[in-house]
Write an enzyme that holds these catalytic residues in place. Structure first.
Site, PDB file in Angstrom:
ATOM      1  N   LEU A  18       0.783  -1.184  -0.018  1.00 43.91           N
ATOM      2  CA  LEU A  18      -0.090   0.050   0.052  1.00 43.91           C
ATOM      3  C   LEU A  18       0.899   1.372   0.149  1.00 43.91           C
ATOM      4  O   LEU A  18       0.563   2.107  -0.820  1.00 43.91           O
ATOM      5  CB  LEU A  18      -0.941   0.258   1.227  1.00 43.91           C
ATOM      6  CG  LEU A  18      -1.897  -1.531   1.318  1.00 43.91           C
ATOM      7  CD1 LEU A  18      -2.843  -1.031   2.632  1.00 43.91           C
ATOM      8  CD2 LEU A  18      -2.673  -1.403   0.232  1.00 43.91           C
ATOM      9  N   ASP A  37      11.270   2.968   5.366  1.00 41.80           N
ATOM     10  CA  ASP A  37      11.200   1.592   5.460  1.00 41.80           C
ATOM     11  C   ASP A  37      12.430   0.992   6.032  1.00 41.80           C
ATOM     12  O   ASP A  37      13.587   1.456   5.992  1.00 41.80           O
ATOM     13  CB  ASP A  37      10.890   0.883   4.003  1.00 41.80           C
ATOM     14  CG  ASP A  37      10.215  -0.280   3.939  1.00 41.80           C
ATOM     15  OD1 ASP A  37       8.922  -0.283   3.506  1.00 41.80           O
ATOM     16  OD2 ASP A  37      10.630  -1.469   4.415  1.00 41.80           O
ATOM     17  N   VAL A  59      10.347   2.467  12.547  1.00 43.89           N
ATOM     18  CA  VAL A  59       9.387   3.276  13.127  1.00 43.89           C
ATOM     19  C   VAL A  59       9.270   3.297  14.915  1.00 43.89           C
ATOM     20  O   VAL A  59       8.863   4.179  15.459  1.00 43.89           O
ATOM     21  CB  VAL A  59       7.847   3.350  12.543  1.00 43.89           C
ATOM     22  CG1 VAL A  59       7.900   3.821  11.203  1.00 43.89           C
ATOM     23  CG2 VAL A  59       7.142   2.186  13.006  1.00 43.89           C
ATOM     24  N   CYS A  85       2.068   4.016   6.258  1.00 45.59           N
ATOM     25  CA  CYS A  85       1.643   2.582   6.012  1.00 45.59           C
ATOM     26  C   CYS A  85       2.485   1.369   6.629  1.00 45.59           C
ATOM     27  O   CYS A  85       2.162   0.118   6.430  1.00 45.59           O
ATOM     28  CB  CYS A  85       1.766   2.419   4.486  1.00 45.59           C
ATOM     29  SG  CYS A  85       0.583   3.301   3.284  1.00 45.59           S
ATOM     30  N   SER A 153      -7.028  -0.674   9.810  1.00 46.77           N
ATOM     31  CA  SER A 153      -7.399  -2.130   9.088  1.00 46.77           C
ATOM     32  C   SER A 153      -9.110  -2.184   9.697  1.00 46.77           C
ATOM     33  O   SER A 153      -9.462  -1.663  10.794  1.00 46.77           O
ATOM     34  CB  SER A 153      -6.894  -3.085   9.925  1.00 46.77           C
ATOM     35  OG  SER A 153      -7.408  -4.291   9.484  1.00 46.77           O
ATOM     36  N   TYR A 166      -3.293  -6.926  17.177  1.00 43.65           N
ATOM     37  CA  TYR A 166      -3.499  -6.406  15.952  1.00 43.65           C
ATOM     38  C   TYR A 166      -4.792  -5.521  15.828  1.00 43.65           C
ATOM     39  O   TYR A 166      -4.520  -4.046  15.555  1.00 43.65           O
ATOM     40  CB  TYR A 166      -3.515  -7.241  14.451  1.00 43.65           C
ATOM     41  CG  TYR A 166      -3.457  -6.660  13.551  1.00 43.65           C
ATOM     42  CD1 TYR A 166      -2.597  -6.117  12.733  1.00 43.65           C
ATOM     43  CD2 TYR A 166      -4.753  -6.722  12.594  1.00 43.65           C
ATOM     44  CE1 TYR A 166      -2.545  -5.337  11.633  1.00 43.65           C
ATOM     45  CE2 TYR A 166      -4.816  -6.214  11.346  1.00 43.65           C
ATOM     46  CZ  TYR A 166      -3.589  -5.640  11.010  1.00 43.65           C
ATOM     47  OH  TYR A 166      -3.686  -5.044   9.451  1.00 43.65           O
ATOM     48  N   LYS A 170      -4.663  -1.175  15.736  1.00 43.29           N
ATOM     49  CA  LYS A 170      -5.445  -0.649  14.613  1.00 43.29           C
ATOM     50  C   LYS A 170      -6.659   0.159  15.151  1.00 43.29           C
ATOM     51  O   LYS A 170      -6.980   1.445  14.537  1.00 43.29           O
ATOM     52  CB  LYS A 170      -5.721  -1.661  13.385  1.00 43.29           C
ATOM     53  CG  LYS A 170      -4.694  -2.284  12.785  1.00 43.29           C
ATOM     54  CD  LYS A 170      -3.713  -1.093  12.110  1.00 43.29           C
ATOM     55  CE  LYS A 170      -2.746  -1.847  11.291  1.00 43.29           C
ATOM     56  NZ  LYS A 170      -1.730  -0.912  10.633  1.00 43.29           N
ATOM     57  N   PHE A 199      -6.428  -7.023   0.864  1.00 45.92           N
ATOM     58  CA  PHE A 199      -5.790  -6.249  -0.024  1.00 45.92           C
ATOM     59  C   PHE A 199      -4.738  -7.122  -0.703  1.00 45.92           C
ATOM     60  O   PHE A 199      -4.185  -8.114   0.063  1.00 45.92           O
ATOM     61  CB  PHE A 199      -5.263  -4.952   0.087  1.00 45.92           C
ATOM     62  CG  PHE A 199      -6.126  -3.719   0.048  1.00 45.92           C
ATOM     63  CD1 PHE A 199      -5.949  -2.952  -1.206  1.00 45.92           C
ATOM     64  CD2 PHE A 199      -6.968  -3.630   0.772  1.00 45.92           C
ATOM     65  CE1 PHE A 199      -6.865  -1.642  -1.143  1.00 45.92           C
ATOM     66  CE2 PHE A 199      -8.075  -2.576   0.518  1.00 45.92           C
ATOM     67  CZ  PHE A 199      -7.879  -1.577  -0.562  1.00 45.92           C
TER      68      PHE A 199
END
Length: 260
Positions: A18, A37, A59, A85, A153, A166, A170, A199
Site C-alpha cells: 500500500l 522503510d 518506526v 503505511c 484496518s 493487531y 489498529k 488487499f
C-alpha cells in the site's frame, strides 16, 4: 491541496504494498517523495524508480525516525504530506491450549507490545514529528499547511480470532485520528485514516492460491482482493480534498469479517 513538484511527501512502509502504491501515485503527480522503510534493497529501488529519496527507518526507533526526517527534508524539503503505511500483524489467541500436549499458554505480553509499538506508537511517533515540521511551513491559499493519512484496518472494528493485538493497535489508530485532527486544526494540518480490508499486497501474495480465492469470494462486491492503487486513490482524495478531516473510512468491498 494541489499536488505538484512544490509539494514533498513522506511515506512510511513505502517500499512495498500500500505504501509503494501511494508513493507511485503521488510521484506521478509530481510530488517529491521520501520512502521510510527498513527494507533497504526494496526501498532504494523504489526511490530510484520514483526519483525520490530512501531513508532506512524502523518506526519503533526514535533516533532512526529523527534521522529519517532530517535526511528526507535535506533532500526534498519539508514535507506537507505524511502517509503512514508501516505496520505488521500477528495471530495469537489471548489464551490457548496446545492440541497435542494440552498445555495452556497465555498470549506473551512482549509479542502484544511489539505490535502496539509498531502499528500504534510508531504511527503516532511519525505523526507528531511530521506535524511539528509542517507547522514551520507557510500556509497555502486555503490556510492549509499539511495533510496526514494513516493506515488502520477493518480489524479495528471486526477483528478475527487471534487478532487481539493487531485489532487493538489498529483501533488505537482510529481512536486517535479525530483528537489529532483537533490538536492540529489551528495550524491547518488535517488527519484522516483508511481502514483497508483484504488487499493484494506482498504479505498476502505468499498465501496459497486457494486461500486467496477463498478470501476474494468472501468479499460482498466486488468479489476480489483490493488493489493497492485503490488504497492510494483514497489516500490521494483525502490529501487533495480540503474538507476531508478527522475521518476514518473503511475500504473493503463491504466485507464484515467473520470470527475466523
Amino acid at each position: 491541496m494541489k499536488l505538484n513538484s512544490a509539494v514533498s511527501a513522506v511515506i512510511t512502509g513505502g517500499a512495498s504494498g500500500l505504501g509503494l502504491a501511494t508513493a507511485q501515485r503521488l510521484a506521478a503527480q509530481g510530488v517529491k517523495v521520501a520512502i521510510f522503510d527498513f527494507n533497504e534493497e526494496a526501498g532504494e529501488a523504489a526511490a530510484k524508480e520514483l526519483g525520490g529519496v530512501f531513508c532506512k527507518v524502523d518506526v519503533t526507533n526514535e533516533a532512526q525516525v529523527d534521522a529519517g526526517f532530517a535526511k528526507a527534508r535535506a533532500a526534498i524539503g519539508q514535507e506537507r504530506i505524511l502517509v503512514n503505511c508501516a505496520g505488521t500483524g500477528i495471530a495469537i489467541k489471548t489464551a490457548s491450549r496446545d492440541k497435542q500436549t494440552g498445555e495452556i499458554k497465555p498470549f506473551p505480553t512482549d509479542a502484544f507490545d511489539r505490535i502496539i509499538q509498531i502499528n500504534l506508537v510508531g504511527t503516532f511517533r511519525c505523526i507528531a514529528k511530521s506535524a511539528a515540521g509542517m507547522m514551520t511551513l507557510e500556509k497555502l491559499e486555503d490556510g492549509e499547511r499539511g495533510a496526514i493519512v494513516n493506515t488502520a484496518s477493518v480489524a479495528a472494528q471486526d477483528g478475527q480470532i487471534g487478532q487481539a493485538a493487531y485489532s487493538a493497535s489498529k483501533a488505537g489508530v482510529v481512536g486517535m485520528t479525530l483528537p489529532i485532527a483537533r490538536d492540529l486544526m489551528g495550524d491547518g494540518i488535517r488527519c484522516n485514516t483508511i481502514l483497508p480490508g483484504i488487499f493484494n499486497t506482498p504479505l498476502l501474495a505468499r498465501a496459497p492460491e486457494n486461500v486467496k480465492a477463498a478470501l476474494a469470494a468472501s468479499v460482498p462486491f466486488p468479489k476480489r482482493l483490493g488493489y493497492p492503487d485503490e488504497f492510494a486513490a483514497l489516500a490521494e482524495l483525502m490529501i487533495t480534498t480540503g474538507y476531508f478531516n478527522g475521518e476514518s473510512v473503511r475500504l473493503d468491498g463491504g466485507i464484515r469479517m467473520a470470527p475466523r
